[in-house]
Design an enzyme around this catalytic site. Structure first.
Site, PDB file in Angstrom:
ATOM      1  N   GLY A  39      -0.789  22.619  24.980  1.00  0.00           N
ATOM      2  CA  GLY A  39      -1.008  23.930  25.077  1.00  0.00           C
ATOM      3  C   GLY A  39      -1.944  25.073  24.200  1.00  0.00           C
ATOM      4  O   GLY A  39      -2.974  24.580  24.122  1.00  0.00           O
ATOM      5  N   VAL A  87      10.540  22.863  13.858  1.00  0.00           N
ATOM      6  CA  VAL A  87      10.424  24.000  12.821  1.00  0.00           C
ATOM      7  C   VAL A  87      11.533  24.729  12.900  1.00  0.00           C
ATOM      8  O   VAL A  87      11.527  25.426  12.086  1.00  0.00           O
ATOM      9  CB  VAL A  87       9.142  24.787  13.477  1.00  0.00           C
ATOM     10  N   TYR A 179      14.109  35.686  23.920  1.00  0.00           N
ATOM     11  CA  TYR A 179      12.574  35.064  23.495  1.00  0.00           C
ATOM     12  C   TYR A 179      11.893  36.325  22.987  1.00  0.00           C
ATOM     13  O   TYR A 179      11.095  36.266  21.912  1.00  0.00           O
ATOM     14  CB  TYR A 179      11.935  34.540  24.703  1.00  0.00           C
ATOM     15  N   LYS A 183      10.173  37.209  19.226  1.00  0.00           N
ATOM     16  CA  LYS A 183       8.865  37.508  19.136  1.00  0.00           C
ATOM     17  C   LYS A 183       8.743  38.736  18.478  1.00  0.00           C
ATOM     18  O   LYS A 183       7.646  39.043  17.681  1.00  0.00           O
ATOM     19  CB  LYS A 183       8.230  37.384  20.511  1.00  0.00           C
ATOM     20  N   THR A 213      -0.596  27.248  30.749  1.00  0.00           N
ATOM     21  CA  THR A 213      -0.268  25.961  29.887  1.00  0.00           C
ATOM     22  C   THR A 213       0.612  24.987  30.698  1.00  0.00           C
ATOM     23  O   THR A 213       0.872  25.345  31.914  1.00  0.00           O
ATOM     24  CB  THR A 213       0.189  26.362  28.558  1.00  0.00           C
TER      25      THR A 213
END
Length: 272
Positions: A39, A87, A179, A183, A213
């Site tokens: 991506g 992560v 999400y 962000k 992507t």
């Protein structure tokens, strides 16, 4: 909506070199890219190497990182390394930086690209586990990496950190609310870390729009095409179209730019 066939690494390298600013703006630098095996992360890793950087590619699947690292090294002559890391795992990130430093040298450029946006049936059915995973990867991981890498950069005299956010942070919907909130938090971290680690370390964010992507394969093509007609550019982005902004923000031409949110979204945020 139209898809795009990913360029080979060699083709992407040439395209990145053509789009880069004069010379090799990242020559002599070491860059770490999370979510770097596919991506937008893939395009950023290739572009950094084409611009002269040695590149550490990080994702949960080391095999994918190794394959891309080998291709980039062959196409650019730069040193590369591959690392498996989630992560969202706080305790993994300090050792990750140590591994990269051991293989390539101190990290001068950190690109926090890894992210997840799982689907769910309705807001009342969002589980605590899903919510925590979304914030773990999109907020907690970047926070920890910026805190640790930024401190090391300051001690060495400087560096650059780049976050990949989303237009969802400014245009949240019920279908992507955790999400979007994550962000939005990442955008806030950008401003805070720019203050904490300036003047020697710059921290900026690309607010990304819809790119074609792997994730886009699940989109409803007709619905997307109809939605895009209200945007200035009336289309989604090719992953390679992230490259110019990433090279600018991480290169010397952006020396007076920090704490910034740069929308690369085809005008989505500007649309009604």
């Amino acid at each position: 909506m139209t898809g795009s066939t990913p360029k080979t690494v060699a083709e992407a390298v040439e395209a990145a070199r053509e789009s880069a600013l004069a010379g090799r703006p990242l020559a002599g630098r070491t860059a770490l890219v999370t979510g770097g095996s596919r991506g937008l992360g893939r395009e950023i890793a290739i572009a950094f190497a084409a611009a002269g950087a040695d590149v550490a590619i990080v994702s949960r699947k080391k095999e994918s990182c190794e394959a891309l690292a080998e291709e980039i090294a062959a196409a650019t002559g730069r040193r590369t390394s591959a690392h498996a890391a989630h992560v969202g795992d706080w305790d993994r990130l300090g050792p990750l930086l140590d591994e990269v430093e051991h293989e390539l040298g101190p990290v001068d450029v950190l690109a926090n690209n890894a992210g997840i946006a799982p689907v769910y049936p309705s807001l009342d059915e969002v589980s605590e586990t899903l919510f925590d995973k979304v914030f773990g990867v999109n907020v907690k991981g970047p926070f920890r990496l910026m805190a640790a890498a930024g401190k090391r950069m300051v001690e060495r005299g400087g560096g650059v950190m780049l976050n990949i956010s989303s237009m969802a942070s400014g245009r949240p919907t019920a279908s992507d609310l955790p999400y979007a909130a994550a962000k939005a938090a990442l955008n806030t971290l950008t401003a805070g870390f720019a203050q904490e680690y300036g003047p020697s370390v710059r921290v900026n964010t690309i607010v990304a729009g819809p790119f074609f992507t792997d994730i886009s394969k699940a989109w409803d093509k007709d619905a997307f095409a109809a939605l895009a007609q209200d945007w200035p550019l009336r289309r989604g982005g090719d992953p390679a179209e992230i490259v110019g902004a990433a090279l600018y923000l991480c290169g010397p031409s952006a020396s007076f730019t920090t704490g910034a949110l740069l929308a690369v979204d085809g005008g989505r945020l500007a649309a009604p």
